[in-house]
Design a protein around this motif. Sequence first.
Motif, PDB file in Angstrom:
ATOM      1  N   PHE A   1       0.860  -1.193   0.000  1.00  0.00           N
ATOM      2  CA  PHE A   1       0.000   0.000   0.000  1.00  0.00           C
ATOM      3  C   PHE A   1       0.889   1.233   0.000  1.00  0.00           C
ATOM      4  O   PHE A   1       1.886   1.289   0.734  1.00  0.00           O
ATOM      5  N   MET A   2       0.512   2.224  -0.779  1.00  0.00           N
ATOM      6  CA  MET A   2       1.390   3.402  -0.955  1.00  0.00           C
ATOM      7  C   MET A   2       0.560   4.627  -1.306  1.00  0.00           C
ATOM      8  O   MET A   2      -0.619   4.521  -1.654  1.00  0.00           O
ATOM      9  N   THR A   3       1.215   5.790  -1.237  1.00  0.00           N
ATOM     10  CA  THR A   3       0.570   7.045  -1.648  1.00  0.00           C
ATOM     11  C   THR A   3       0.643   7.174  -3.167  1.00  0.00           C
ATOM     12  O   THR A   3       1.414   6.479  -3.824  1.00  0.00           O
ATOM     13  N   HIS A   4      -0.156   8.104  -3.701  1.00  0.00           N
ATOM     14  CA  HIS A   4      -0.066   8.391  -5.141  1.00  0.00           C
ATOM     15  C   HIS A   4       1.375   8.735  -5.514  1.00  0.00           C
ATOM     16  O   HIS A   4       1.921   8.197  -6.465  1.00  0.00           O
ATOM     17  N   GLY A   5       1.947   9.672  -4.740  1.00  0.00           N
ATOM     18  CA  GLY A   5       3.275  10.182  -5.065  1.00  0.00           C
ATOM     19  C   GLY A   5       3.153  11.354  -6.024  1.00  0.00           C
ATOM     20  O   GLY A   5       2.207  11.430  -6.828  1.00  0.00           O
ATOM     21  N   HIS A   6       4.070  12.281  -5.923  1.00  0.00           N
ATOM     22  CA  HIS A   6       4.001  13.482  -6.761  1.00  0.00           C
ATOM     23  C   HIS A   6       5.366  14.161  -6.863  1.00  0.00           C
ATOM     24  O   HIS A   6       6.229  13.977  -6.009  1.00  0.00           O
ATOM     25  N   PHE A   7       5.524  14.943  -7.920  1.00  0.00           N
ATOM     26  CA  PHE A   7       6.544  15.992  -7.969  1.00  0.00           C
ATOM     27  C   PHE A   7       5.875  17.242  -7.427  1.00  0.00           C
ATOM     28  O   PHE A   7       4.649  17.348  -7.417  1.00  0.00           O
ATOM     29  N   HIS A   8       6.653  18.227  -7.037  1.00  0.00           N
ATOM     30  CA  HIS A   8       6.074  19.530  -6.746  1.00  0.00           C
ATOM     31  C   HIS A   8       5.909  20.286  -8.061  1.00  0.00           C
ATOM     32  O   HIS A   8       6.744  20.158  -8.973  1.00  0.00           O
ATOM     33  N   GLY A   9       4.809  21.048  -8.149  1.00  0.00           N
ATOM     34  CA  GLY A   9       4.582  21.865  -9.337  1.00  0.00           C
ATOM     35  C   GLY A   9       5.771  22.794  -9.546  1.00  0.00           C
ATOM     36  O   GLY A   9       6.250  22.982 -10.662  1.00  0.00           O
ATOM     37  N   ARG A  10       6.270  23.350  -8.446  1.00  0.00           N
ATOM     38  CA  ARG A  10       7.503  24.155  -8.488  1.00  0.00           C
ATOM     39  C   ARG A  10       8.650  23.252  -8.075  1.00  0.00           C
ATOM     40  O   ARG A  10       8.701  22.776  -6.939  1.00  0.00           O
ATOM     41  N   ARG A  11       9.570  23.010  -8.996  1.00  0.00           N
ATOM     42  CA  ARG A  11      10.662  22.063  -8.743  1.00  0.00           C
ATOM     43  C   ARG A  11      11.749  22.620  -7.819  1.00  0.00           C
ATOM     44  O   ARG A  11      12.748  21.954  -7.564  1.00  0.00           O
ATOM     45  N   ASP A  12      11.554  23.877  -7.335  1.00  0.00           N
ATOM     46  CA  ASP A  12      12.528  24.437  -6.380  1.00  0.00           C
ATOM     47  C   ASP A  12      11.921  24.552  -4.979  1.00  0.00           C
ATOM     48  O   ASP A  12      12.330  25.388  -4.189  1.00  0.00           O
ATOM     49  N   ARG A  13      10.945  23.691  -4.692  1.00  0.00           N
ATOM     50  CA  ARG A  13      10.306  23.710  -3.374  1.00  0.00           C
ATOM     51  C   ARG A  13      10.464  22.342  -2.709  1.00  0.00           C
ATOM     52  O   ARG A  13       9.889  21.352  -3.166  1.00  0.00           O
ATOM     53  N   GLY A  14      11.253  22.284  -1.620  1.00  0.00           N
ATOM     54  CA  GLY A  14      11.540  21.027  -0.927  1.00  0.00           C
ATOM     55  C   GLY A  14      10.477  20.680   0.102  1.00  0.00           C
ATOM     56  O   GLY A  14       9.434  21.339   0.203  1.00  0.00           O
TER      57      GLY A  14
ATOM     58  N   ALA B   1      14.880  13.884 -11.773  1.00  0.00           N
ATOM     59  CA  ALA B   1      14.361  14.276 -13.096  1.00  0.00           C
ATOM     60  C   ALA B   1      14.781  13.319 -14.200  1.00  0.00           C
ATOM     61  O   ALA B   1      14.157  13.281 -15.265  1.00  0.00           O
ATOM     62  N   THR B   2      15.848  12.512 -13.952  1.00  0.00           N
ATOM     63  CA  THR B   2      16.283  11.551 -14.976  1.00  0.00           C
ATOM     64  C   THR B   2      15.621  10.178 -14.777  1.00  0.00           C
ATOM     65  O   THR B   2      15.992   9.214 -15.433  1.00  0.00           O
ATOM     66  N   ARG B   3      14.682  10.072 -13.832  1.00  0.00           N
ATOM     67  CA  ARG B   3      13.942   8.851 -13.472  1.00  0.00           C
ATOM     68  C   ARG B   3      14.771   7.869 -12.637  1.00  0.00           C
ATOM     69  O   ARG B   3      14.347   6.755 -12.368  1.00  0.00           O
TER      70      ARG B   3
ATOM     71  N   GLY C   1      13.593  19.708  -3.847  1.00  0.00           N
ATOM     72  CA  GLY C   1      12.455  20.243  -4.598  1.00  0.00           C
ATOM     73  C   GLY C   1      12.175  19.551  -5.920  1.00  0.00           C
ATOM     74  O   GLY C   1      11.038  19.535  -6.372  1.00  0.00           O
ATOM     75  N   ASP C   2      13.211  18.971  -6.541  1.00  0.00           N
ATOM     76  CA  ASP C   2      12.991  18.361  -7.866  1.00  0.00           C
ATOM     77  C   ASP C   2      12.949  16.831  -7.798  1.00  0.00           C
ATOM     78  O   ASP C   2      13.095  16.173  -8.819  1.00  0.00           O
ATOM     79  N   TRP C   3      12.707  16.278  -6.609  1.00  0.00           N
ATOM     80  CA  TRP C   3      12.564  14.824  -6.473  1.00  0.00           C
ATOM     81  C   TRP C   3      11.084  14.454  -6.280  1.00  0.00           C
ATOM     82  O   TRP C   3      10.417  14.987  -5.380  1.00  0.00           O
ATOM     83  N   ALA C   4      10.598  13.534  -7.105  1.00  0.00           N
ATOM     84  CA  ALA C   4       9.259  12.977  -6.869  1.00  0.00           C
ATOM     85  C   ALA C   4       9.316  12.121  -5.614  1.00  0.00           C
ATOM     86  O   ALA C   4      10.371  11.531  -5.324  1.00  0.00           O
ATOM     87  N   HIS C   5       8.211  12.037  -4.868  1.00  0.00           N
ATOM     88  CA  HIS C   5       8.209  11.285  -3.614  1.00  0.00           C
ATOM     89  C   HIS C   5       6.903  10.532  -3.422  1.00  0.00           C
ATOM     90  O   HIS C   5       5.826  11.052  -3.715  1.00  0.00           O
ATOM     91  N   ARG C   6       7.060   9.293  -2.947  1.00  0.00           N
ATOM     92  CA  ARG C   6       5.937   8.386  -2.688  1.00  0.00           C
ATOM     93  C   ARG C   6       6.330   7.565  -1.469  1.00  0.00           C
ATOM     94  O   ARG C   6       7.505   7.208  -1.318  1.00  0.00           O
TER      95      ARG C   6
END
Length: 191
Positions: free
Chosen positions: A88-101, A118-120, A137-142
């Motif tokens: 079970f996990m969250t959706h996960g997301h990037f931030h709309g603004r990639r400079d926000r941690g 950003a390179t997957r 800020g530029d890392w997707a997180h789940r």
Amino acid sequence: MDSNSPFSSLGTVNWLDGSLSGAQVHESVKTVGQLVGAFHEREEAERLDPSTVIYRVQWFAPEPAGTDGGLYWGNTAIEPGRIGDEYFMTHGHFHGRRDRGEFYATVQGEGALILMDATRRTWFEKMTPGSLHYIRGDWAHRVANTGAERLRFLACWPTDAGHDYESIALHGFGARMLCREGRPTLVESAS
Ligand code: M6P
Ligand code: ZN
């Protein structure tokens, strides 16, 4: 002692489990039905009761979304369980603004914070009670609950970070947290 602070009635944090209370708490519930497309064994997800709760989020939003320099405070509780071999996990997301941690801090349970740049390139940090995680800020997180009990973590993120779910809905993460030989294992995704 009287306080006339505009935010003094925001609410309280229960430090034993991280839960939030008070009149200003926002809440959302995510069910199997809402997350069906996120899991790789989609047919398994479709076999489950769609109203089964996977996770709940509570948050304090003292400023409107998008306000410069503001902060939000949240608590997420993920139930233990799997869909097929995927925790079970969250959706996960990037931030709309990639400079926000963002900060995550684990209160209860065991899990994995799955991160993708950003390179997957995708990796994870182990979540255990007390573990503190800084998300660039530029890392997707789940987050995946890899334990047998509810996983609870606190989060603090900027008011103007925004949630970019679309990139994840389209391409997913570069790897998934799967149960292999009884153990949580990060397995690279085919696409
Ligand atoms: C944390 C924060 C929230 C986020 C929530 C659930 O509390 O990062 O911003 O909404 O986790 O994660 P998601 O939005 O990816 O489902
Ligand atoms: Zn975030």
